[in-house]
Design a protein around this motif. Structure first.
Motif, PDB file in Angstrom:
ATOM      1  N   GLY A  38       2.498   4.552   4.916  1.00 10.21           N
ATOM      2  CA  GLY A  38       2.645   4.325   3.478  1.00 10.21           C
ATOM      3  C   GLY A  38       1.722   3.232   2.986  1.00 10.21           C
ATOM      4  N   PRO A  39       2.131   2.579   1.886  1.00  8.78           N
ATOM      5  CA  PRO A  39       1.237   1.609   1.255  1.00  8.78           C
ATOM      6  C   PRO A  39       1.287   0.212   1.872  1.00  8.78           C
ATOM      7  CG  PRO A  39       3.204   1.874  -0.071  1.00  8.78           C
ATOM      8  CD  PRO A  39       3.358   2.810   1.098  1.00  8.78           C
ATOM      9  N   GLY A  40       1.932   0.040   3.004  1.00  8.44           N
ATOM     10  CA  GLY A  40       2.046  -1.288   3.616  1.00  8.44           C
ATOM     11  C   GLY A  40       3.401  -1.895   3.306  1.00  8.44           C
ATOM     12  N   TYR A  41       3.834  -2.811   4.166  1.00  7.31           N
ATOM     13  CA  TYR A  41       5.164  -3.396   3.949  1.00  7.31           C
ATOM     14  C   TYR A  41       5.112  -4.505   2.899  1.00  7.31           C
ATOM     15  CZ  TYR A  41       3.494  -6.954   7.315  1.00  7.31           C
ATOM     16  OH  TYR A  41       2.773  -7.922   7.957  1.00  7.31           O
ATOM     17  N   GLY A  42       6.241  -4.647   2.187  1.00  5.94           N
ATOM     18  CA  GLY A  42       6.370  -5.732   1.213  1.00  5.94           C
ATOM     19  C   GLY A  42       7.758  -6.318   1.333  1.00  5.94           C
ATOM     20  N   GLY A  43       8.292  -6.791   0.224  1.00 10.35           N
ATOM     21  CA  GLY A  43       9.662  -7.297   0.237  1.00 10.35           C
ATOM     22  C   GLY A  43       9.722  -8.790   0.479  1.00 10.35           C
ATOM     23  N   SER A  44      10.951  -9.288   0.518  1.00 10.24           N
ATOM     24  CA  SER A  44      11.145 -10.735   0.568  1.00 10.24           C
ATOM     25  C   SER A  44      11.130 -11.261   1.992  1.00 10.24           C
ATOM     26  CB  SER A  44      12.474 -11.088  -0.082  1.00 10.24           C
ATOM     27  OG  SER A  44      13.538 -10.573   0.702  1.00 10.24           O
ATOM     28  N   CYS A  45      10.999 -10.393   2.989  1.00  9.36           N
ATOM     29  CA  CYS A  45      11.115 -10.884   4.368  1.00  9.36           C
ATOM     30  C   CYS A  45       9.868 -10.715   5.232  1.00  9.36           C
ATOM     31  CB  CYS A  45      12.319 -10.229   5.049  1.00  9.36           C
ATOM     32  SG  CYS A  45      13.875 -10.772   4.323  1.00  9.36           S
ATOM     33  N   PHE A  46       9.426  -9.470   5.454  1.00 14.51           N
ATOM     34  CA  PHE A  46       8.341  -9.263   6.428  1.00 14.51           C
ATOM     35  C   PHE A  46       7.091 -10.093   6.118  1.00 14.51           C
ATOM     36  CE2 PHE A  46       9.728  -4.739   7.921  1.00 14.51           C
ATOM     37  CZ  PHE A  46      10.920  -5.276   8.379  1.00 14.51           C
ATOM     38  N   PRO A  47       6.602 -10.073   4.858  1.00 12.33           N
ATOM     39  CA  PRO A  47       5.373 -10.839   4.609  1.00 12.33           C
ATOM     40  C   PRO A  47       5.536 -12.329   4.928  1.00 12.33           C
ATOM     41  CG  PRO A  47       5.758  -9.294   2.820  1.00 12.33           C
ATOM     42  CD  PRO A  47       6.997  -9.294   3.666  1.00 12.33           C
ATOM     43  N   LYS A  48       6.626 -12.928   4.456  1.00 14.57           N
ATOM     44  CA  LYS A  48       6.766 -14.368   4.672  1.00 14.57           C
ATOM     45  C   LYS A  48       7.156 -14.691   6.117  1.00 14.57           C
ATOM     46  CE  LYS A  48      11.621 -15.263   3.389  1.00 14.57           C
ATOM     47  NZ  LYS A  48      12.137 -15.640   4.715  1.00 14.57           N
ATOM     48  N   ASP A  49       7.950 -13.818   6.732  1.00 16.92           N
ATOM     49  CA  ASP A  49       8.419 -14.141   8.079  1.00 16.92           C
ATOM     50  C   ASP A  49       7.311 -13.990   9.129  1.00 16.92           C
ATOM     51  OD1 ASP A  49      10.846 -14.739   6.970  1.00 16.92           O
ATOM     52  OD2 ASP A  49      11.861 -12.904   7.607  1.00 16.92           O
ATOM     53  N   THR A  50       6.410 -13.034   8.921  1.00 15.86           N
ATOM     54  CA  THR A  50       5.282 -12.923   9.853  1.00 15.86           C
ATOM     55  C   THR A  50       4.383 -14.161   9.730  1.00 15.86           C
ATOM     56  OG1 THR A  50       4.283 -11.489   8.173  1.00 15.86           O
ATOM     57  CG2 THR A  50       5.138 -10.405  10.135  1.00 15.86           C
ATOM     58  N   LEU A  51       4.160 -14.601   8.488  1.00 14.63           N
ATOM     59  CA  LEU A  51       3.332 -15.808   8.299  1.00 14.63           C
ATOM     60  C   LEU A  51       3.993 -17.030   8.928  1.00 14.63           C
ATOM     61  CD1 LEU A  51       2.073 -15.485   4.594  1.00 14.63           C
ATOM     62  CD2 LEU A  51       0.796 -15.049   6.705  1.00 14.63           C
TER      63      LEU A  51
END
Ligand code: NAD
Length: 435
Positions: free
Chosen positions: A255-268
């Motif tokens: 799909g278009p890539g993950y977003g949301g309040s968790c994956f982006p910030k938690d990976t960083l």
């Protein structure tokens, strides 16, 4: 048990309402006055299936209450959960612990000996140690600090909380373990596995879980790109590998890539923890890069589908929330997509079944349509961004009939090429044969 929940957002409100439903006495605290006033008047601050009924029934039974006053909220509590936000810090991506530490300092003034402080927020390894230090510096003794990361998914939060795959508890002393066992007893009577471990291990487990899921998504997205180059179908590849028990079918939807309040910030945040520890996490670092590039590239797909130029063209967008069954817009893939289309001169008309109110705070200069067909009206292209159930059985003939152009860009592979083409639409999916 008497429980206080500091932070009444997605996690705090759902957890508080579910704990109350188990029979515990719960007080949810938030510094956001409008949120608490709304909840005291039966108004939910978020859209989550089943939440309103659960909150109302437990509030009516006197087991769930809401307050802005931390002193009142923690009075008599045997456990105080911290469920405040831990967003990515601007600039470096480290988890911003300002809200957590602020809550702990406020708590330190009123907490009584014997209470267990539990972090439910996603916090980096060592945060429990920091909380202990703050409490000690404020003269608080005989208080345990435990970690109990939350794994619920927005959109299925109540079911996830009540039927978790596992409960992870990080506790360094017997008392904290016993209190948490007692709180979760209704769940492990139903055989939800409870993993009791060290506090630092529990803190890291949450980040490792989210990073692994992010890796899975980016992996299948890269395979989708390869499918487009070699004329293979990623849906079938995903099924072919997902049926292998060692791999599993979940989180393998291109799909278009993950977003949301968790994956982006938690990976960083995981990368920051690793850097501070002098350990390179190459897989997670690459996953973040792959995902950032992917989200940025989605608008280009629409531009290409429209012949290389969207200036003056009208694009209908179906779905704005980062995933179905939520109104959460945090880091939603719709944001870079729409922003870029607007920059390139497109006109955007969007529809989302519940996220409009949140989306209005994010987007300037787009039209909000009342339904999917209105979003498609006079559009040169229609883009499916979020796979809400109500987009799964659209009348494609009717859509094609109201559109000006005939381009369907299906970023969630909801439709098959054949059915779209039968309706007279030109179909662009993700990873499904030669682009
Ligand atoms: P949220 O932003 O929806 O809610 C946080 C709430 O805390 C806000 O209402 C805010 O006003 C309140 N708050 C902040 N400081 C406070 C203070 N000092 N006193 C009282 N209230 C305070 O956040 P969320 O999505 O519920 O996430 C909370 C934590 O749970 C984060 O660490 C997140 O990573 C983690 N988590 C979230 C999810 C999810 O799906 N949203 C899932 C698992 C874990």
């Amino acid at each position: 048990m008497r429980i206080a929940m500091i932070g009444t957002g997605y996690v705090g409100l759902v957890s508080g309402a579910c704990f109350a439903d188990f029979g515990h006495q719960v007080c949810c605290i938030d510094k956001d006055e409008a949120k608490i006033d709304g909840l005291n008047n039966g108004k939910m601050p978020i859209w989550e299936p089943g939440l309103e009924a659960l909150v109302k029934s437990n509030a009516e039974r006197g087991r769930l209450s809401f307050t802005k006053d931390l002193v009142e909220g923690v009075k008599g509590a045997e456990a105080v959960f911290i469920a405040v936000g831990t967003p990515a810090r601007r600039g470096d991506g480290h988890a911003d612990l300002t809200f957590v530490f602020q809550a702990v300092r406020e708590l330190a003034k009123v907490i009584t000996p014997g209470t267990v402080v539990v972090t439910k927020s996603t916090v980096p390894v060592g945060t429990g140690d920091e909380i202990e230090k703050i409490l000690r510096a404020e003269g608080v003794t005989e208080v345990s600090v435990a970690s109990n990361p939350e794994f619920l998914r927005e959109g299925a939060a109540i079911a996830d909380f009540k039927h978790p795959d596992r409960i992870v508890v990080g506790a360094e002393d017997q008392q904290a373990q016993e209190v948490l066992r007692e709180i979760y007893r209704p769940l492990f009577l139903n055989r939800a596995p409870i993993l009791i471990t060290g506090r630092r291990t529990a803190e890291l487990t949450k980040y490792a879980a989210n990073a692994f899921l992010a890796v899975k998504i980016s992996f299948i997205n890269e395979i989708a790109d390869l499918c487009e180059a070699v004329d293979a179908d990623v849906q079938d590849v995903a099924r072919g590998i997902g049926l292998d028990n060692r791999i599993g079918p979940k989180f393998l939807h291109a799909g278009p890539g993950y977003g949301g309040s968790c994956f982006p910030k938690d990976t960083l945040a995981l990368l920051q923890t690793a850097t501070a520890a002098g350990i390179d996490q190459r897989i997670v670092r690459t996953t973040v890069e792959v995902n950032d590039d992917r989200k940025a590239a989605m608008a280009d797909r629409v531009v290409r589908a429209l012949g290389g130029n969207v200036g003056g063209k009208r694009v209908g967008v179906l779905g704005l929330a980062f995933k179905p069954n939520t109104d959460d817009m945090r880091d939603a893939p719709s944001i870079p997509l729409i922003t870029k289309l607007l920059e390139q001169g497109a006109e955007v008309s969007a529809f989302d079944p519940v996220a409009r109110e949140q989306a209005e705070k994010v987007f300037n200069g787009i039209t909000f349509a009342p339904d999917a067909y209105a979003a498609a009206n006079e559009a040169d292209a229609l883009v499916i961004v979020t796979e809400w159930d109500e987009f799964r059985a659209l009348d494609l003939d009717k859509l094609a009939g109201v559109m000006r152009g005939k381009v369907l860009v299906d970023l969630r592979n909801v439709y098959g090429r054949d059915e779209a083409e039968e309706a007279g639409l030109t179909y662009f999916g993700v990873g499904r044969g030669a682009a």
